[in-house]
Design a protein around this motif. Structure first.
Motif, PDB file in Angstrom:
ATOM      1  N   VAL A 290      37.156  -9.026  -5.695  1.00 15.62           N
ATOM      2  CA  VAL A 290      38.044 -10.077  -5.189  1.00 15.62           C
ATOM      3  C   VAL A 290      37.428 -10.674  -3.930  1.00 15.62           C
ATOM      4  CG1 VAL A 290      40.199  -9.137  -6.107  1.00 15.62           C
ATOM      5  CG2 VAL A 290      39.408  -8.390  -3.866  1.00 15.62           C
TER       6      VAL A 290
ATOM      7  N   PHE B 271      39.872 -13.783  -8.164  1.00 13.15           N
ATOM      8  CA  PHE B 271      39.853 -12.468  -8.802  1.00 13.15           C
ATOM      9  C   PHE B 271      38.640 -12.455  -9.726  1.00 13.15           C
ATOM     10  CE2 PHE B 271      44.190 -13.528  -7.697  1.00 13.15           C
ATOM     11  CZ  PHE B 271      44.572 -12.406  -6.975  1.00 13.15           C
TER      12      PHE B 271
ATOM     13  N   HIS C 260      47.509  -4.613  -9.628  1.00 14.28           N
ATOM     14  CA  HIS C 260      48.230  -5.891  -9.693  1.00 14.28           C
ATOM     15  C   HIS C 260      47.500  -6.888  -8.804  1.00 14.28           C
ATOM     16  CE1 HIS C 260      51.389  -8.842  -9.117  1.00 14.28           C
ATOM     17  NE2 HIS C 260      52.083  -8.267 -10.099  1.00 14.28           N
ATOM     18  N   GLY C 261      47.345  -8.121  -9.294  1.00 11.60           N
ATOM     19  CA  GLY C 261      46.665  -9.145  -8.507  1.00 11.60           C
ATOM     20  C   GLY C 261      47.327  -9.413  -7.170  1.00 11.60           C
TER      21      GLY C 261
ATOM     22  N   THR D  95      42.595 -16.981  -3.127  1.00 11.34           N
ATOM     23  CA  THR D  95      41.989 -15.756  -3.636  1.00 11.34           C
ATOM     24  C   THR D  95      41.326 -16.001  -4.981  1.00 11.34           C
ATOM     25  OG1 THR D  95      43.753 -14.513  -2.548  1.00 11.34           O
ATOM     26  CG2 THR D  95      42.466 -13.344  -4.182  1.00 11.34           C
TER      27      THR D  95
END
Length: 194
Positions: A151, A110, A78-79, A108
């Motif tokens: 990430v 991804f 999950h992000g 952030t």
């Protein structure tokens, strides 16, 4: 980072970070700041159990294994869990400065999916300090410490006094943390987000 906000750009008068003389030695495990922390605490069955180590200068490395409980899309992390891992790693940096600080902003990116069972290798460093503001960056890689970037993040932490937590936390947990006879663990319990 793509689209980094101006809030994450240190001002012209920012200074280079200075590692505190009492900071853990390079290679030393920093350990959980609080047993019930979702990011690093062992008291959270589905937590990340992230293990951070002091690096050279004002840097840390950390890793955690993406488990089934961390799933978002089928078979993938999950992000929000990945952002939590970055935030926890970045927060560990403050122990090298020996300050209590909270996340003020976290941006952030991804870059690639992170499958279940993957070990995420994280590196973070403080890049600048301006008064109570602490600027830092982190990267998470898969396949090893030199593997491809999955990430990355930039963050702004704000130094606070312990009263920030005493005034805002749930009294039972605050009292339990303050009653810990281990002075270091008692102080480290208050290294969390606002």
């Amino acid at each position: 980072m793509s689209g980094t906000s101006a809030a994450l750009t240190p001002p012209a008068d920012a200074i280079a970070p200075v590692r505190h003389p009492d900071a853990p030695a390079p290679g030393e495990l920093i350990g959980a700041h609080y047993e019930h922390c979702f990011g690093c605490g062992e008291g959270q069955a589905h937590g990340l159990h992230l293990a951070a180590r002091a690096g050279e200068g004002v840097t840390v490395t950390a890793e955690f294994t993406v488990r089934e409980a961390h799933q978002g899309a089928p078979g993938l992390a999950h992000g929000g869990v990945l952002a939590t891992a970055l935030d926890e790693t970045l927060g560990s940096l403050n122990w090298l400065l020996r300050v209590i600080a909270v996340t003020g902003r976290l941006e952030t990116d991804f870059v690639r999916p992170v499958p279940l069972g993957t070990v995420l290798f994280l590196e973070a460093e403080v890049t600048a300090v301006a008064g109570r503001k602490i600027y830092s960056t982190a990267t998470g890689r898969i396949g090893g410490p030199e593997g491809p970037v999955a990430v990355r993040a930039e963050a702004l932490f704000i130094e606070v006094k312990v009263e920030h937590f005493i005034d805002n936390g749930r009294p039972e947990e605050i009292q339990a943390a303050m009653n810990n006879p281990d002075q270091i663990r008692r102080a480290r319990a208050f290294e969390v987000n606002p």
